[in-house]
Enzyme design. Structure first.
Site, short mmCIF file in Angstrom:
data_model
loop_
_atom_site.label_atom_id
_atom_site.label_comp_id
_atom_site.label_asym_id
_atom_site.label_seq_id
_atom_site.Cartn_x
_atom_site.Cartn_y
_atom_site.Cartn_z
NE ARG A 260 -3.72 -2.32 2.34
CZ ARG A 260 -4.65 -2.60 3.24
NH1 ARG A 260 -4.87 -1.76 4.25
NH2 ARG A 260 -5.36 -3.72 3.17
NE ARG A 275 -1.43 4.66 8.96
CZ ARG A 275 -2.73 4.31 8.99
NH1 ARG A 275 -3.28 3.81 7.91
NH2 ARG A 275 -3.43 4.46 10.09
CD GLU A 347 -8.34 -1.24 10.90
OE1 GLU A 347 -8.40 -1.99 9.92
OE2 GLU A 347 -8.31 0.01 10.81
CB SER A 350 -11.68 -4.15 8.71
OG SER A 350 -11.37 -2.96 9.37
NE ARG A 389 -1.93 -1.75 11.50
CZ ARG A 389 -2.79 -0.75 11.38
NH1 ARG A 389 -3.93 -0.78 12.06
NH2 ARG A 389 -2.53 0.28 10.59
#
Length: 423
Positions: A260, A275, A347, A350, A389
């Site tokens: 990403r 991130r 987070e 999801s 994470r």
């Protein structure tokens, strides 16, 4: 993609749905394009019918030995005009499709309204955050002390937002991924699936990353993109397919590298592994019949929760509000894991039900034996989990005063029986 017939039947409801996402009404523009395209198609049909009639008349005249110059001229004129109208219909159709492809999914009625993540609703919590009697280190400092996390070396190789993992920390990341895959395949009924990390544009259009999120993707030469998530490849395995209803649900899981650009996250989470441009994730994807998708969302979320529970990591489940939910989702749960160094939940997964939104874009359908016609499947996706994470959470929650990190019991078989790293 949206159901055009539903917009025609109830444009007000469609605009109300967009308003929940803070968007302006769009039905009028969509229906105007739809009407223009349909009018062009009607004109084409009429001209085709006239050309057929005149062509038959030409045959009759010539069979009788007469001249059909006037009729032949009309056919030529019709042919030229049909080409013009056909091109018009094509352009309008492309405009209409582009308009529909740019609009987000319609939200489920149960999604709470709100402008941003501050309006997300906590559904439940599991576990109690640990109380430390020594200064808590974040994963960057822990990883550095353990000699297993090197951001400077990664920066020399690739720049910011990358990491080099070494030794037992690298092995711990591998152990996490293997544990997740084993859990999902042996206990949760998912089929392990290995897919390419390079895809072409149609795959990203199908799952909704394009056209809206082009800036967050890494585009390569020869038309390839690096996948931002295995949701793209796993879901697109049914693109353009008609599957038998008896084969549903299809449940797949896969470990992939994800890439990403993080174009919209400049300045956020620049320290550490939260991130990054490249990371590992175990993804879960379900392809189900429409009437099963809501129950499947609950099931998928529970599968993701099971990973955190086995790792004994405190977390909470959040129902995302209208202002925070993803482009393609109609309903989403976020799992947020406790990070002691940040003194907050972050987070880590999801889980989303997209309904038939992706299926319409991909033309993915199912057929019930003995019934006429087909229906669009419903698709769901969820992180099960983001491996990097999860590594962060394991290191921070498992740290000890001597600088070592306790390995969660479920990971020890993957670590050769090792109970601690460092110390």
């Amino acid at each position: 993609m949206h159901d055009l017939k539903a917009i025609r039947d109830n444009p007000e409801a469609f605009d109300r749905a967009l308003a929940r996402r803070g968007m302006e009404p769009a039905s009028a523009g969509i229906l105007a394009l739809d009407q223009e395209r349909r009018a062009a198609q009607t004109a084409l049909n009429d001209m085709q019918a006239r050309r057929n009639d005149v062509s038959r008349r030409i045959g009759e005249i010539r069979k009788a030995g007469g001249s059909a110059e006037a009729e032949a001229s009309e056919v030529a004129a019709l042919k030229a005009r049909m080409a013009e109208v056909e091109e018009q219909a094509r352009r309008v159709g492309e405009d209409l499709d582009a308009r529909l492809m740019s609009l987000p999914n319609t939200l489920d009625d149960t999604v709470p309204d709100g402008p941003d993540e501050t309006a997300n609703v906590e559904v439940r919590r599991w576990g109690t955050p640990r109380t430390f009697d020594f200064p808590v280190l974040d994963h960057v400092d822990l990883g550095g002390r353990l000699g297993g996390m090197d951001f400077e070396a990664a920066a020399r190789l690739s720049g910011a937002r990358f990491v080099v993992l070494r030794g037992q920390v690298a092995r711990l990341e591998r152990a996490l991924a293997q544990f997740m895959l084993d859990l999902h395949t042996t206990e949760h009924g998912y089929t392990e699936t290995w897919t390419p990390a390079l895809v072409r544009e149609p795959a990203l259009l199908g799952t909704g990353q394009l056209p809206k999120f082009a800036e967050d993707l890494f585009k390569l030469e020869q038309g390839y993109y690096l996948i931002p998530t295995a949701e793209v490849t796993l879901t697109n395995l049914v693109a353009g397919q008609i599957v038998g209803a008896s084969t549903l649900p299809l449940r797949m899981t896969g470990l992939t590298q994800c890439f990403r650009a993080e174009a919209g996250a400049a300045g956020r989470d620049t320290r550490g592994m939260i991130r990054q441009h490249q990371f590992e994730k175990v993804e879960m994807v379900s392809i189900v019949a429409p009437e099963e998708s809501e129950a499947e969302l609950e099931r998928m979320t529970a599968c993701a929760e099971a990973v955190l529970q086995r790792l004994e990591l405190p977390y909470r489940v959040m129902a995302l509000c209208s202002g925070d939910i993803g482009f393609g989702a109609r309903r989403t749960y976020d799992l947020e894991v406790w990070l002691p160094a940040q003194n907050t939940y972050r987070e880590i997964s999801s889980c989303s039900n997209t309904g038939d939104f992706q299926a319409r874009r991909m033309n993915a359908r199912f057929k019930v034996e003995g019934e006429k016609g087909t229906r669009f499947v419903h698709t769901l996706n969820g992180s099960g989990l983001a491996v990097g994470r999860c590594l962060v959470a394991v290191l921070e929650n498992g740290q000890n005063a001597d600088g070592s990190v306790t390995v969660p019991a479920v990971l020890r078989p993957y670590m050769g029986g090792l109970e601690r790293i460092g110390g």
